[in-house]
Write a protein that holds these residues in place. Structure first.
Motif, short mmCIF file in Angstrom:
data_model
loop_
_atom_site.label_atom_id
_atom_site.label_comp_id
_atom_site.label_asym_id
_atom_site.label_seq_id
_atom_site.Cartn_x
_atom_site.Cartn_y
_atom_site.Cartn_z
N ALA A 139 -28.07 -8.52 23.42
CA ALA A 139 -28.23 -10.10 23.28
C ALA A 139 -28.96 -10.39 22.01
CB ALA A 139 -29.19 -10.91 24.39
N ARG A 140 -29.98 -9.47 21.76
CA ARG A 140 -30.43 -9.75 20.30
C ARG A 140 -30.82 -8.35 19.44
NH1 ARG A 140 -30.96 -14.44 17.49
NH2 ARG A 140 -33.08 -13.58 16.73
N TYR A 141 -30.65 -8.55 18.19
CA TYR A 141 -30.98 -7.30 17.31
C TYR A 141 -32.31 -6.77 17.42
CZ TYR A 141 -26.07 -7.51 16.01
OH TYR A 141 -24.68 -7.84 15.84
N GLU A 142 -33.19 -7.73 17.17
CA GLU A 142 -34.73 -7.49 17.20
C GLU A 142 -35.10 -6.60 18.58
OE1 GLU A 142 -34.79 -11.54 18.74
OE2 GLU A 142 -33.65 -10.62 17.25
N VAL A 143 -34.31 -6.47 19.48
CA VAL A 143 -34.46 -5.71 20.70
C VAL A 143 -34.52 -4.23 20.29
CG1 VAL A 143 -33.86 -5.33 22.97
CG2 VAL A 143 -33.99 -7.62 22.62
N TRP A 144 -33.65 -3.89 19.29
CA TRP A 144 -33.29 -2.49 19.17
C TRP A 144 -34.37 -1.48 18.96
CZ3 TRP A 144 -27.69 -2.11 16.29
CH2 TRP A 144 -26.77 -2.79 16.87
N PRO A 145 -35.48 -2.02 17.98
CA PRO A 145 -36.45 -0.68 17.79
C PRO A 145 -37.32 -0.82 19.09
CG PRO A 145 -36.84 -2.99 16.64
CD PRO A 145 -35.60 -3.13 17.09
N ALA A 146 -37.39 -1.71 20.13
CA ALA A 146 -38.00 -1.61 21.10
C ALA A 146 -37.36 -0.77 22.23
CB ALA A 146 -38.04 -2.99 21.98
N CYS A 147 -35.90 -0.47 22.05
CA CYS A 147 -35.27 0.23 22.72
C CYS A 147 -35.57 1.89 22.35
CB CYS A 147 -33.81 -0.03 22.74
SG CYS A 147 -33.09 -1.54 23.52
N LEU A 148 -35.52 1.97 21.15
CA LEU A 148 -35.90 3.06 20.37
C LEU A 148 -37.30 3.57 20.87
CD1 LEU A 148 -35.02 5.62 18.55
CD2 LEU A 148 -35.85 4.38 16.91
N VAL A 149 -38.07 2.97 20.75
CA VAL A 149 -39.57 3.27 21.15
C VAL A 149 -39.77 3.43 22.60
CG1 VAL A 149 -41.93 2.40 21.20
CG2 VAL A 149 -40.93 1.92 19.23
N VAL A 150 -39.32 2.80 23.63
CA VAL A 150 -39.18 3.06 24.70
C VAL A 150 -38.49 4.54 25.25
CG1 VAL A 150 -38.48 2.39 27.24
CG2 VAL A 150 -39.68 0.56 25.45
#
Length: 404
Positions: A139-150
């Motif tokens: 849905a949003r690109y700024e979520v991508w670093p969150a996915c990587l960290v988790v």
């Protein structure tokens, strides 16, 4: 609540097209597909209209708030603090507006906060956390670093590393990888979406700022929620001195920092969102709001003032979320501006609804700029509309020109 920009109506038009003729990539642009899948799917069941799009936006916002509250309770944040943190996040003007507008930022911020908080407290819930982040990442690109960290945090706690649990831990990054694979297949470049954003920024004159200015765009935009920053400062004090706070919040805070770094870097490369940088910071605000109140709870408890914490919590939320934003000049100007003058699309929405009620089978629309998306969204059948090149004229009440 009203729209934020004409993009809101453009998204509704794309969802209506998806409901009429489903496709894997509904927009065919840099916009990620999940919001169109979910809104278009609802339109298949309940009809294509702005009302359905707004209902889906409100429902997703509600789901996000419930998930964030549930994650806080799993993390052993007490009920009053959890409710206060959610209330503070939701009452902030940008979050309140985005949570009701037909854009994905509102629910994705809550989804990511919920996943990050739950991942630090309940690592065994990898599958559920992964699904939530997967939806948000599409849905949003700024979520991508969150996915990587988790994902990295989950893998670091997985033994043995090569196992079924490791595969489940990779679910959050499946969305970004799948989207890049699709862009490679459909457009010949895995980063085609980034190239489109960069090209658009250059086309509208939003590129070429000095590096120092680019570096400060998103840190400055954080001031769009000063009440959350104020409360978060209290949380930071508790984080430094309280092991329990560090255990509970190190992962969510790492996610927030990763998102900020990602956006700052994207801005330096002309690949960040073009308009309203505050919209991309919702993830951070959804994390910092409950973090700050949880820190306030810890400090109050250490000062043996626990019986008074209910009053302290209520005062923090009321003063920060209501008082500051009501008294601060310009806090709600952006919302008011959307209701008046050229930014208002009430006339176009009414025209589209009239054409729909009249059963107009086909329209030829000549816009002045982008105002025609509101009319087409209200009309509800974009496949029956031919759009001519815009005339690039000042937007008047007669825009767009419509021929049947």
């Amino acid at each position: 609540m009203s729209h934020i920009s004409d993009d809101d109506f453009a998204r509704t038009v794309i969802a209506e097209r998806f409901a009429h003729a489903p496709r894997l990539d509904p927009s065919g642009t840099s916009w990620l597909p999940f919001p169109f899948w979910i809104t278009g799917g609802a339109m298949m069941a309940f009809g294509r209209s702005l009302a359905v799009a707004r209902a889906v936006a409100l429902a997703l916002g509600g789901v996000g708030a419930v998930l964030a509250y549930a994650a806080l309770r799993v993390a052993r944040v007490d009920r009053l603090t959890a409710l206060g943190g959610i209330a503070l996040a939701m009452a902030t003007p940008w979050n309140a507006w985005l949570g009701a507008a037909t854009v994905p930022e509102g629910f994705t911020g809550a989804f990511v906060a919920a996943a990050a908080i739950a991942a630090s407290a309940w690592p065994r819930a990898r599958a559920s956390i992964g699904v939530v982040l997967l939806c948000a990442s599409l849905a949003r690109y700024e979520v991508w670093p969150a996915c990587l960290v988790v994902t990295v945090a989950s893998l670091a706690r997985t033994r043995p590393l090569v196992s079924r649990a490791s595969l489940v831990a990779l679910v959050p990054v499946a969305g970004p990888l799948a989207w890049m694979a699709w862009n490679l297949h459909a457009h010949g470049s895995a980063t085609h979406f980034l190239d489109r954003v960069t090209a658009y920024r250059h086309a509208v004159g939003a590129a070429g700022a000095p590096l120092a200015e680019k570096l400060l765009v998103y840190p400055h935009a954080l001031l769009g929620a000063p009440e959350i920053l104020l409360v978060a400062a209290v949380g930071l004090m508790a984080f430094v001195f309280t092991p329990e706070m560090r255990r509970r919040w190190w992962l969510p805070l790492t996610v927030a920092l990763a998102v900020l770094i990602f956006l700052v870097y994207g801005e330096t490369k002309e690949g960040a969102p073009t308009h309203h940088p505050e919209r991309a910071l919702v993830v951070i605000w959804w994390i910092l709001a409950p973090f700050g109140l949880d820190g306030a709870r810890e400090l109050v408890a250490r000062l043996t003032l626990r019986p008074a914490y209910g009053a302290v919590n209520a005062i923090c939320v009321a003063v920060a979320a209501l008082g500051w934003n009501v008294t601060q000049p310009g806090a709600w100007d952006l919302f008011r501006d959307s209701q008046m003058g050229e930014a208002s699309r009430a006339v176009q929405v009414a025209r589209g609804q009239e054409l729909r009620a009249a059963g107009a089978p086909h329209l030829v629309v000549t816009p002045c700029a982008y105002e025609h998306f509101a009319l087409i969204a209200a009309y509800g059948a974009p496949e029956s509309v031919d759009i001519r090149p815009p005339e690039h004229q000042p937007i008047l009440r007669a825009c767009p020109k419509v021929e049947r």
